[in-house]
Write a protein that holds these residues in place. Structure first.
Motif, PDB file in Angstrom:
ATOM      1  N   LEU A   1       0.831  -1.205   0.000  1.00 39.79           N
ATOM      2  CA  LEU A   1       0.000   0.000   0.000  1.00 39.79           C
ATOM      3  C   LEU A   1       0.864   1.253   0.000  1.00 39.79           C
ATOM      4  O   LEU A   1       1.785   1.383   0.813  1.00 39.79           O
ATOM      5  CB  LEU A   1      -0.898  -0.014   1.237  1.00 39.79           C
ATOM      6  CG  LEU A   1      -1.862   1.136   1.488  1.00 39.79           C
ATOM      7  CD1 LEU A   1      -2.923   1.204   0.400  1.00 39.79           C
ATOM      8  CD2 LEU A   1      -2.531   0.967   2.854  1.00 39.79           C
ATOM      9  N   ALA A   2       0.584   2.177  -0.913  1.00 45.60           N
ATOM     10  CA  ALA A   2       1.191   3.498  -0.851  1.00 45.60           C
ATOM     11  C   ALA A   2       0.490   4.292   0.255  1.00 45.60           C
ATOM     12  O   ALA A   2      -0.733   4.225   0.380  1.00 45.60           O
ATOM     13  CB  ALA A   2       1.045   4.212  -2.188  1.00 45.60           C
ATOM     14  N   PRO A   3       1.234   5.020   1.078  1.00 44.53           N
ATOM     15  CA  PRO A   3       0.649   5.563   2.309  1.00 44.53           C
ATOM     16  C   PRO A   3      -0.222   6.792   2.152  1.00 44.53           C
ATOM     17  O   PRO A   3      -0.926   7.158   3.098  1.00 44.53           O
ATOM     18  CB  PRO A   3       1.888   5.910   3.146  1.00 44.53           C
ATOM     19  CG  PRO A   3       2.938   6.213   2.134  1.00 44.53           C
ATOM     20  CD  PRO A   3       2.681   5.259   0.995  1.00 44.53           C
ATOM     21  N   SER A   4      -0.213   7.447   1.004  1.00 41.93           N
ATOM     22  CA  SER A   4      -0.862   8.758   0.907  1.00 41.93           C
ATOM     23  C   SER A   4      -2.336   8.723   1.278  1.00 41.93           C
ATOM     24  O   SER A   4      -2.833   9.604   1.999  1.00 41.93           O
ATOM     25  CB  SER A   4      -0.693   9.337  -0.502  1.00 41.93           C
ATOM     26  OG  SER A   4      -1.202   8.448  -1.474  1.00 41.93           O
ATOM     27  N   THR A   5      -3.060   7.704   0.816  1.00 39.04           N
ATOM     28  CA  THR A   5      -4.489   7.644   1.119  1.00 39.04           C
ATOM     29  C   THR A   5      -4.734   7.308   2.588  1.00 39.04           C
ATOM     30  O   THR A   5      -5.696   7.796   3.189  1.00 39.04           O
ATOM     31  CB  THR A   5      -5.188   6.600   0.235  1.00 39.04           C
ATOM     32  OG1 THR A   5      -4.428   5.387   0.257  1.00 39.04           O
ATOM     33  CG2 THR A   5      -5.284   7.088  -1.193  1.00 39.04           C
TER      34      THR A   5
ATOM     35  N   PHE B   1       6.308  17.379   0.402  1.00 41.60           N
ATOM     36  CA  PHE B   1       6.198  15.925   0.271  1.00 41.60           C
ATOM     37  C   PHE B   1       6.400  15.252   1.629  1.00 41.60           C
ATOM     38  O   PHE B   1       5.693  14.308   1.981  1.00 41.60           O
ATOM     39  CB  PHE B   1       7.221  15.399  -0.733  1.00 41.60           C
ATOM     40  CG  PHE B   1       6.924  15.756  -2.163  1.00 41.60           C
ATOM     41  CD1 PHE B   1       5.672  15.525  -2.702  1.00 41.60           C
ATOM     42  CD2 PHE B   1       7.900  16.308  -2.978  1.00 41.60           C
ATOM     43  CE1 PHE B   1       5.385  15.848  -4.027  1.00 41.60           C
ATOM     44  CE2 PHE B   1       7.629  16.642  -4.302  1.00 41.60           C
ATOM     45  CZ  PHE B   1       6.370  16.404  -4.822  1.00 41.60           C
ATOM     46  N   VAL B   2       7.352  15.752   2.398  1.00 42.27           N
ATOM     47  CA  VAL B   2       7.618  15.178   3.714  1.00 42.27           C
ATOM     48  C   VAL B   2       6.464  15.478   4.669  1.00 42.27           C
ATOM     49  O   VAL B   2       6.036  14.621   5.439  1.00 42.27           O
ATOM     50  CB  VAL B   2       8.950  15.714   4.272  1.00 42.27           C
ATOM     51  CG1 VAL B   2       9.126  15.311   5.730  1.00 42.27           C
ATOM     52  CG2 VAL B   2      10.118  15.203   3.438  1.00 42.27           C
ATOM     53  N   ALA B   3       5.952  16.694   4.612  1.00 46.65           N
ATOM     54  CA  ALA B   3       4.904  17.108   5.556  1.00 46.65           C
ATOM     55  C   ALA B   3       3.585  16.398   5.309  1.00 46.65           C
ATOM     56  O   ALA B   3       2.871  16.050   6.258  1.00 46.65           O
ATOM     57  CB  ALA B   3       4.703  18.626   5.470  1.00 46.65           C
ATOM     58  N   HIS B   4       3.250  16.158   4.046  1.00 45.04           N
ATOM     59  CA  HIS B   4       1.913  15.658   3.720  1.00 45.04           C
ATOM     60  C   HIS B   4       1.889  14.290   3.052  1.00 45.04           C
ATOM     61  O   HIS B   4       0.804  13.714   2.884  1.00 45.04           O
ATOM     62  CB  HIS B   4       1.197  16.667   2.820  1.00 45.04           C
ATOM     63  CG  HIS B   4       1.054  18.018   3.441  1.00 45.04           C
ATOM     64  ND1 HIS B   4       0.244  18.252   4.522  1.00 45.04           N
ATOM     65  CD2 HIS B   4       1.645  19.215   3.141  1.00 45.04           C
ATOM     66  CE1 HIS B   4       0.319  19.531   4.861  1.00 45.04           C
ATOM     67  NE2 HIS B   4       1.168  20.133   4.044  1.00 45.04           N
ATOM     68  N   HIS B   5       3.058  13.761   2.680  1.00 39.99           N
ATOM     69  CA  HIS B   5       3.078  12.493   1.951  1.00 39.99           C
ATOM     70  C   HIS B   5       4.175  11.566   2.481  1.00 39.99           C
ATOM     71  O   HIS B   5       4.745  10.776   1.728  1.00 39.99           O
ATOM     72  CB  HIS B   5       3.264  12.757   0.454  1.00 39.99           C
ATOM     73  CG  HIS B   5       2.302  13.752  -0.089  1.00 39.99           C
ATOM     74  ND1 HIS B   5       0.963  13.479  -0.266  1.00 39.99           N
ATOM     75  CD2 HIS B   5       2.463  15.056  -0.443  1.00 39.99           C
ATOM     76  CE1 HIS B   5       0.349  14.560  -0.732  1.00 39.99           C
ATOM     77  NE2 HIS B   5       1.232  15.523  -0.848  1.00 39.99           N
ATOM     78  N   ALA B   6       4.453  11.684   3.769  1.00 37.75           N
ATOM     79  CA  ALA B   6       5.453  10.813   4.389  1.00 37.75           C
ATOM     80  C   ALA B   6       4.935   9.375   4.429  1.00 37.75           C
ATOM     81  O   ALA B   6       3.714   9.157   4.432  1.00 37.75           O
ATOM     82  CB  ALA B   6       5.758  11.319   5.797  1.00 37.75           C
ATOM     83  N   PRO B   7       5.829   8.397   4.494  1.00 39.33           N
ATOM     84  CA  PRO B   7       7.295   8.493   4.525  1.00 39.33           C
ATOM     85  C   PRO B   7       7.853   8.795   3.137  1.00 39.33           C
ATOM     86  O   PRO B   7       7.590   8.063   2.191  1.00 39.33           O
ATOM     87  CB  PRO B   7       7.724   7.111   5.018  1.00 39.33           C
ATOM     88  CG  PRO B   7       6.618   6.202   4.566  1.00 39.33           C
ATOM     89  CD  PRO B   7       5.356   7.006   4.646  1.00 39.33           C
ATOM     90  N   ALA B   8       8.590   9.878   3.022  1.00 43.43           N
ATOM     91  CA  ALA B   8       9.036  10.367   1.726  1.00 43.43           C
ATOM     92  C   ALA B   8      10.550  10.466   1.673  1.00 43.43           C
ATOM     93  O   ALA B   8      11.204  10.836   2.647  1.00 43.43           O
ATOM     94  CB  ALA B   8       8.426  11.743   1.440  1.00 43.43           C
TER      95      ALA B   8
END
Length: 313
Positions: free
Chosen positions: A206-210, A265-272
């Protein structure tokens, strides 16, 4: 570009006043607000959809040279490679700050930058499951759990992750996952939603963004980055050659390449992991991706035929 050329581009972008971005990454609206703050007068419209849907739309618009996106941001590396060779991207104008940060080496002659990598995770419902350190531990606790898994066919990044699991845990690993009778999801969004609704206990591959977005909304979900045998979803960006707002497109792609973009990207889409180091970013190169590991479209197709389809249909 030198400083004078860059300043002229910024002025031209502000005169255009708007920008359309096609993105497969969830929650980008919050991140992109920082661009609007940095360049007042330029408003961004985001068209968000799964990568496969975005590619279909981009290909249809490109076939008839119809204006649509100024910039696209998604995870299908092969599409970027092919589109760049076909001349569908505007030649990227690298700003002075980005040149100083080493982006010409990162680009290696391409018109599209690799702006960040999103590490794959194991998502879990906090009411019905517990976190696991890695996929080996997952197999020890998952026998009585409801499992969701992402279809390997959706991207080379997905099949590459599963190939890493097989390398780490044995040639029968995908069969062991299949024996758990998982629900196969066509993309990350429905899997994460199923996790939040309690339809499944674990979501793997799973990609974590969702998951991050649902967690922020109060859903009973969380995730862990496995401590071994994981990879990342590579996100590239490009300004389209038929962009209705070409200067704003160039400015925006350069912003994605900047430390300010990396910070979002780090703030809202971690782990980046980001090419430009910023606080909280996983060092560049620590999260393997298909691109830097030599995993090709042919490798992907062979994996689907020999490993995925026999187990998951």
């Amino acid at each position: 570009m030198d400083d004078a050329e860059w300043n002229a581009l910024v002025d031209a972008a502000k005169s255009e006043g708007e920008l359309v971005v096609y993105s497969s990454l969830s929650g980008v609206e919050t991140s992109f607000e920082k661009f609007e703050e940095a360049y007042p007068g330029i408003s961004i419209t985001v068209e968000r959809a799964p990568t496969s849907d975005l590619i279909t739309r981009l290909d249809q618009e490109g076939a008839v040279n119809a204006p649509g996106a100024d910039v696209t941001l998604h995870s299908q590396t092969g599409w970027f490679d092919a589109s760049d060779e076909e001349g569908r991207f505007a030649a990227l104008k690298v700003g002075p700050d980005q040149a100083a940060a080493g982006w010409e080496d990162h680009l290696d002659g391409k018109s599209y930058p690799f702006v960040f990598s999103n590490a794959y995770v194991v998502g879990y419902n906090t009411k019905s499951a517990r976190p696991v350190k890695n996929m080996s531990e997952f197999l020890n606790v998952a026998a009585n759990a409801k499992i969701g898994v992402i279809d390997a066919e959706i991207s080379t990044a997905q099949s590459f992750l599963y190939s890493l699991w097989q390398d780490a845990y044995g040639d029968d690993f995908m069969k062991r996952i299949s024996d758990l009778d998982p629900t196969v999801y066509s993309s990350n969004v429905p899997l994460a939603q199923g996790l939040a609704a309690g339809e499944i206990d674990y979501g793997i591959g799973l990609a974590p963004s969702t998951v991050v977005g649902l967690k922020q909304e109060g859903a009973p979900v969380d995730y862990v980055v496995p401590d071994e045998a994981t990879s990342g979803v590579p996100y590239h960006a490009a300004a389209l050659s038929n962009a209705p707002h070409p200067n704003a497109a160039q400015l925006f792609v350069n912003w994605l390449m900047s430390e300010a973009g990396a910070a979002q990207f780090v703030a809202h889409h971690a782990p980046a992991s980001t090419p430009v180091a910023t606080t909280g970013s996983i060092p560049w190169g620590e999260i393997p991706t298909p691109e830097d590991s030599g995993w090709t479209q042919q490798d992907h197709e062979e994996f689907i035929k020999s490993e995925w389809t026999p187990q998951f249909g």
